[in-house]
Design an enzyme around this catalytic site. Sequence first.
Site, mmCIF file in Angstrom:
data_model
loop_
_atom_site.group_PDB
_atom_site.id
_atom_site.type_symbol
_atom_site.label_atom_id
_atom_site.label_comp_id
_atom_site.label_asym_id
_atom_site.label_seq_id
_atom_site.Cartn_x
_atom_site.Cartn_y
_atom_site.Cartn_z
ATOM 1 N N CYS A 141 3.777 -4.493 6.872
ATOM 2 C CA CYS A 141 3.346 -4.251 5.370
ATOM 3 C C CYS A 141 4.520 -3.661 4.564
ATOM 4 O O CYS A 141 5.672 -3.149 5.164
ATOM 5 C CB CYS A 141 2.217 -3.601 5.269
ATOM 6 N N HIS A 179 0.861 -1.136 0.040
ATOM 7 C CA HIS A 179 -0.009 0.052 -0.063
ATOM 8 C C HIS A 179 0.834 1.330 0.151
ATOM 9 O O HIS A 179 2.175 1.266 0.042
ATOM 10 C CB HIS A 179 -1.040 0.036 1.262
#
Length: 267
Positions: free
Chosen positions: A244, A228
Site C-alpha cells: 500500500c 491510507h
Amino acid sequence: MSLRRTAGGTARAARSLAAAALGLSCLALTGCAGTAPAERPPYAMARADLGMQADATTFTEFPTAPADPAPGGDTDGVVLRVQADTAVHSSPGGPVFAKLPAKQLDNPTWVPVIAERGKWAQVLLPSRPNGATGWVLEDQRTQRARTPYAVDVEIDARRLTVLRDGAPIGQWVVGVGASDSPTPRGRTFIMAAIEETVTKFSPIILPLGTHSNTFSTYGGGPGTVALHGWPEPSVFGQASSDGCVRVPDDALRLLATLPLGTLVHLR
C-alpha cells in the site's frame, strides 16, 4: 451530476467494513499493517456459464479479461457510474465474461473510461489480474461524468502528487511497498472510501482497483492495495509497506475528497 461516494457523505455509508457486508476489517482488506497472509485466496474465479457471470469486484479474478493496452497512459477524466448490474464484454458486442455491480465495498461503482467505440466504453476493472479491463455498453444503467483530478505516485521517488486538470495542487513524500512486497505499477483508480472504525492506523482507507503481486491475500482479505494514513511519520520516504501507499494526514484529507473513479498512476 455528483461523483460523491454516497448520498450520506464521504465514506460514512461505508462505515465499518468489518461489521458490515464483508465481515473483514480494513486491515484484512488492505493488509498494510503487516498481517500474515493466508494461504488460500478468498476471491472467486469467473464462471464460464454466461448465465452465472461473477461480479467484477476486488474479490474476483478474470484471467482472460482484456489487459490494459496502455498501463502508463492518461485519460480525459471520463468515468462511468454503474447503477445496476451491467454486463462486461471482452470486446464491443463480444462475449460477456463478468458483470459490474452497482456497488463496490458499499460505495457506488465508478470506473474510469480508457477507450471508447460508439456507445461502448472500455473501463478499468477492480478485479485481478491487475490491469484487467472490459467493455460496457452505455445505456440507462450507466451515467457519465468527468473528474478533473488524477493522482500520480512515483514509487521509486516515494512521492505522491494530486493534479487538477493536469496542474499539481499538492505533493507529498509517502511510504511505498518494501522490496519483497512492492507496490504494483500501472494505472488504477480510487474504488471506494471507507471510514475505519476497527483499526487505528488510518481514519479513512481508500482502496484502489489493484492488488498485491506478492500476496494472493492479506490476512483473509483479497490483498487490495490502498492509499491510507499512518500514525508513525518515519515511514514516509521509506519502502516498508506490504504494497500500500502510506500518506501524511494532510494528503489523506485531500485524497478523501476526490471523486470515486479518479485515475491513479502507480509508476
